[in-house]
Scaffold this active site. Structure first.
Site, PDB file in Angstrom:
ATOM      1  N   GLU A 161       0.809  -1.229   0.000  1.00  0.00           N
ATOM      2  CA  GLU A 161       0.000   0.000   0.000  1.00  0.00           C
ATOM      3  C   GLU A 161       0.841   1.278   0.000  1.00  0.00           C
ATOM      4  O   GLU A 161       0.473   2.262  -0.636  1.00  0.00           O
ATOM      5  CB  GLU A 161      -0.949   0.005   1.196  1.00  0.00           C
ATOM      6  CG  GLU A 161      -2.071  -1.016   1.115  1.00  0.00           C
ATOM      7  CD  GLU A 161      -1.672  -2.410   1.567  1.00  0.00           C
ATOM      8  OE1 GLU A 161      -0.510  -2.602   1.993  1.00  0.00           O
ATOM      9  OE2 GLU A 161      -2.508  -3.322   1.495  1.00  0.00           O
ATOM     10  N   HIS A 208     -11.278 -12.007   7.742  1.00  0.00           N
ATOM     11  CA  HIS A 208     -11.072 -11.687   6.327  1.00  0.00           C
ATOM     12  C   HIS A 208     -11.154 -12.985   5.524  1.00  0.00           C
ATOM     13  O   HIS A 208     -10.826 -14.061   6.035  1.00  0.00           O
ATOM     14  CB  HIS A 208      -9.667 -11.066   6.197  1.00  0.00           C
ATOM     15  CG  HIS A 208      -9.425 -10.358   4.895  1.00  0.00           C
ATOM     16  ND1 HIS A 208      -9.116 -11.029   3.745  1.00  0.00           N
ATOM     17  CD2 HIS A 208      -9.429  -9.038   4.567  1.00  0.00           C
ATOM     18  CE1 HIS A 208      -8.937 -10.156   2.762  1.00  0.00           C
ATOM     19  NE2 HIS A 208      -9.131  -8.932   3.239  1.00  0.00           N
TER      20      HIS A 208
END
Ligand code: UD1
Ligand code: UDP
Length: 371
Positions: free
Chosen positions: A131, A241
């Site tokens: 990221e 997740h």
């Protein structure tokens, strides 16, 4: 003015949804939405909640894809759509691979780019991975930087970007939160309805970062398991997740305890209402670091760096790393010392006032006409 919004994962959907809502309400704007669907189920949950029917769905999702797979499929799919739609500006949000691919595809067609949630920096290219690189690469291609905070603006100025193209707007996640959190909310999930939030100390856990997969995530979960053994009053809810690598570690280490609830990812509405009722948040997520302080919940950030230091500076978030003892000790303190808990449990809002989306759209209208 034609604005094309491109997004691909759960957090981008949540934070782009309020912007899309405003864009669609302005008669002078035509809003086209395109999802890469880098995530599938986790993104579809968000689309349902916010009533977004995308104009284009690249449907690139496949389990276990590499970063190169995601990047190349997204760029290729977006090229055709950008050529067909010829938007005046393309909007991306955040720091995922879809964001970078969206910005690059727009740049290749010489379409202007607006970056929502611009200017966050951890200072370490490998954490969060990938990221931090996605943010920097996107910044280079961006025409309009929508920075949530003054610190984010400073980060961009330090990298030489022109102040004229940086706009402090707040974070659109606060706009989204205002849409979902309700005092009298009733969960559809009976397990959650049956938790005694007033008399138990519920820890909300999430973890998914790539750099934490393996030993760091094992340490996080071992610390959680040990703290639950020590504090009988504590319970854990972990909406896992969908990444199978996360789930394997979770089942192996946390699967055996009746006070640890491993559940499926929740829709955004129940998830934020769960956060509003819980005692402490433990997370490596980006979005949760913004939401928990807003809801007045102490948040232990299980990472080595954060690009969201505002919550730490305000005292609501603590960066505790990924070593067992540090996580255990910080949780132990919060569960046993009321004063320490109260010091952290205060609602602060360095990330916005719920009006970021309106600001972004107003600025776009003005700036795109100027250029
Ligand atoms: C992605 C983003 C990350 C963001 C996170 C939010 C990249 C490289 N990573 O990470 O920045 O913080 O989303 O959650 O852009 N899966 C499913 N169904 C889904 C979603 C994921 O089964 O709806 C599983 C698949 O096996 C998939 C794996 O999760 O391969 C990882 O998904 P991926 O999009 O590659 O990365 P994330 O870790 O989700
Ligand atoms: N979230 C959700 N359901 C869940 C877990 C998280 O709706 O079961 C929301 C959460 O409120 C936040 C966003 O998803 O807004 C965070 O997503 P994630 O942690 O996947 O990504 P990150 O923010 O780290 O990029």
């Amino acid at each position: 003015m034609k604005v094309m919004c491109v997004f691909g994962t759960r957090p981008e959907g949540i934070k782009m949804a309020p912007v899309i809502k405003v864009l669609k309400n302005r008669p002078e704007i035509e809003c086209v939405t395109c999802i890469t669907a880098q995530h599938r189920e986790m993104l579809d949950q968000v689309l349902d909640l916010f009533d977004i029917i995308p104009d284009y769905d690249l449907n690139i999702f496949e389990p276990g894809q590499t970063l190169t797979d995601i990047t190349t499929k997204a760029i290729k799919g977006l090229e055709d759509i950008i050529i067909k739609e010829k938007p005046d500006v393309l909007l991306v949000q955040g720091d995922t691979t879809t964001v970078f691919a969206g910005a690059l595809a727009a740049f290749y067609q010489k379409v202007r780019i607006g970056h929502v949630e611009a200017g966050l920096r951890s200072g370490n290219l490998y954490s969060p991975y990938p990221e931090e690189a996605n943010r920097k690469l996107t910044g280079v291609l961006t025409d309009y930087h929508f920075a949530p905070t003054e610190r984010n603006r400073q980060n961009l100025l330090n990298e030489g970007y022109s102040d004229e193209k940086i706009f402090i707007t707040g974070n659109t996640v606060i706009d989204a939160l205002q849409y979902t959190v309700k005092e009298d909310y009733i969960f559809e999930n009976d397990l959650l309805n049956n938790i005694d939030f007033n008399n138990r100390k519920v820890i909300l856990l999430t973890s998914h970062r790539r750099e934490n997969l393996g030993a760091p995530m094992e340490n996080i979960f071992l610390a959680i398991r040990d703290i639950i053994e020590k504090h009988r009053i504590a319970e854990v809810v972990f909406p896992m997740h969908l990444n199978p690598k996360v789930r394997e570690i979770a089942y192996r280490i946390l699967g055996q305890n009746p006070r640890i609830h491993l559940i499926e990812p929740l829709d955004y509405e129940p998830f934020t209402n769960l956060m509003a009722r819980c005692h402490i948040v433990v997370t490596d997520s980006g979005g949760l670091q913004e939401e928990a302080p807003t809801l007045g919940k102490p948040v232990l950030v299980v990472r080595e760096e954060t690009e969201r230091p505002e919550g730490v500076e305000a005292g609501t978030a603590r960066l505790v790393g990924t070593k067992h003892d540090s996580i255990f000790e910080n949780l132990d303190l919060l569960l046993s010392d009321e004063k320490e808990y109260e010091k952290m449990a205060k609602a602060i809002n360095p990330y916005g006032d719920g009006k970021a989306s309106e600001r972004i759209v107003d600025i776009l209208l003005k700036e795109v006409k100027k250029d």
